[in-house]
Scaffold this active site. Sequence first.
Site, PDB file in Angstrom:
ATOM      1  N   GLU A   1      76.390   2.759 -43.061  1.00  0.00           N
ATOM      2  CA  GLU A   1      76.826   1.431 -43.495  1.00  0.00           C
ATOM      3  C   GLU A   1      76.482   1.168 -44.958  1.00  0.00           C
ATOM      4  O   GLU A   1      75.791   0.210 -45.296  1.00  0.00           O
ATOM      5  CB  GLU A   1      76.208   0.345 -42.595  1.00  0.00           C
TER       6      GLU A   1
ATOM      7  N   GLU B   1      80.141   3.514 -34.271  1.00  0.00           N
ATOM      8  CA  GLU B   1      79.324   2.464 -33.655  1.00  0.00           C
ATOM      9  C   GLU B   1      80.261   1.388 -33.132  1.00  0.00           C
ATOM     10  O   GLU B   1      81.218   1.008 -33.820  1.00  0.00           O
ATOM     11  CB  GLU B   1      78.368   1.801 -34.657  1.00  0.00           C
TER      12      GLU B   1
HETATM   13  C1  BGP Z   1      74.563  -1.451 -37.414  1.00  0.00           C
HETATM   14  C2  BGP Z   1      73.530  -0.424 -37.698  1.00  0.00           C
HETATM   15  C3  BGP Z   1      72.722   0.009 -36.553  1.00  0.00           C
HETATM   16  C4  BGP Z   1      72.607  -0.985 -35.442  1.00  0.00           C
HETATM   17  C5  BGP Z   1      73.815  -1.802 -35.167  1.00  0.00           C
HETATM   18  C6  BGP Z   1      73.638  -2.973 -34.246  1.00  0.00           C
HETATM   19  O1  BGP Z   1      74.554  -2.386 -38.419  1.00  0.00           O
HETATM   20  O2  BGP Z   1      74.064   0.726 -38.308  1.00  0.00           O
HETATM   21  O3  BGP Z   1      71.546   0.562 -37.040  1.00  0.00           O
HETATM   22  O4  BGP Z   1      71.419  -1.425 -35.099  1.00  0.00           O
HETATM   23  O5  BGP Z   1      74.429  -2.248 -36.315  1.00  0.00           O
HETATM   24  O6  BGP Z   1      73.000  -3.995 -34.925  1.00  0.00           O
HETATM   25  P1  BGP Z   1      71.766  -4.781 -34.339  1.00  0.00           P
HETATM   26  O7  BGP Z   1      70.771  -3.735 -34.004  1.00  0.00           O
HETATM   27  O8  BGP Z   1      71.317  -5.667 -35.398  1.00  0.00           O
HETATM   28  O9  BGP Z   1      72.283  -5.480 -33.154  1.00  0.00           O
END
Ligand code: BGP
Length: 480
Positions: free
Chosen positions: A176, A378
């Site tokens: 990201e 993701e």
């Molecule tokens: C993205 C990241 C992850 C992850 C995911 C979910 O931004 O790459 O590392 O954690 O989002 O976000 P969160 O954990 O804040 O729910």
Amino acid sequence: MSVFPKNFLWGGAVAANQCEGAWDVDGKGPSVPDMCTNGNHTTPKWVTNHFHPDRLYPSHEAIDFYHHYEEDIALFAEMGFNVFRLSINWTRIFPTGEESEPNEAGLAFYDKVFDCCKRHGIEPLVTISHYEMPYALVEKYNGWEGRELIGCFENYYKTIFARYQDKVKYWLTFNEINAGTMPFGAALSTGTVRGFDGPIFELPDKPQERFQALHHQFVASAMCVKYAHEHYPQFKMGNMIAFGALYPLTCNPADLLLAQHSSRSMNWYCSDVQVRGEYPAYAPRMWKEMGVELKMEPGDLELLKEGTVDFYTFSYYMSNCVSAAPEAEGISGNVISFGKKNPYLKASDWGWQIDPEGLRWALNEIYDRYRIPLMVVENGLGAFDEKGEDGMVHDSYRIDYLRQHIQQMGEAVKDGVDLMGYTPWGCIDLVSASGGEMAKRYGFIYVNKFDDGTGDLSRERKESFFWYKKVISSNGEDLD
Ligand code: BGP
């Protein structure tokens, strides 16, 4: 007949700092997330500059993947994964980022992990830097604001490429990377938080530092891709973007222009550099309006051209609306939800607006723009999970979310998008990146670990585990 290609990559994704734990074991140094406290649904996590003895630091144990990887990978294999997205913790290899020799114990750990994947027929997809730079580099250089970081990163990727050249084929440079365009990205991604000690929401907004840091990351990423192409032609090198589908709230042209502007600055700015190899035409005006003056060195722009990626990967969780009218109703949520409320959509408990069709739209937009293979690395629903009377988590809400997103991916494939694979986020419960909490769970596998640090770390299959297994074995055809 499945709409997905025969060799489609099905799996799941995690990040080292959110699952490994063992934060100071076998020579590992402290990273930025190791300096972050836990938070919860309503209270923000803190980014600290020293350890507060009364606070909990969730990355220190996380779900202890470090000692459970064999069990966890076996569970992934049971679901039928043929790909597993994970990251290497930079501070296991170079604890302060500047050692002249890598830490052998750290390297040996990932040998074991990759060998275990191989035994199970799982292809690793490795993020080189997923939100976990060495904290020592924050103290010394204010993170990626310092040009020195390019050299530190170079030592790191050269070391891991040489070591794992026969074990890993798919690599992503920065997770990201476009987080750096947004204020919270200072803590998660660019590490421009020297001296800061406080709630993540209170990070001062310093675009000059973040955009300079991003420039250094672009150069580092391009050098890395170029080096891989020259030395390891078998590697496939990707970028990784947090893609936020942004819609104009109304048909007011002012909303449309704002949506275009926001999408450029949030979604396209970084990938235009990493895929097309040059800063976009709209960049100079953007910098000017933010008061940003970039320092570049001779040769930087050539490097950006020479290190363009082979495939584009992204995270997709939600869409948002933007409006030029300040009175339009916003959405509540955590650090990475923003924008206005979409009356047609429902949101998760964390305010992330659920929009499967937005994924089809995003895939089409991205593919039209770049025409290189795409991968959704993701996606998923962070939710409070409760065990039922039979002791199992019946997460039909998560199944619904994933089903609808996979259906829309299928539509995008029918639209002609070249889609390589799908690795939903947090395939096993882990620490949330934005909130530092365990309660926001994404997994197919439940981990008995709670926000107060308690829990025996045992793993249990949720209902979605069995559902996803069926999805994979039918190559995405059986979504019931
Ligand atoms: C993205 C990241 C992850 C992850 C995911 C979910 O931004 O790459 O590392 O954690 O989002 O976000 P969160 O954990 O804040 O729910």
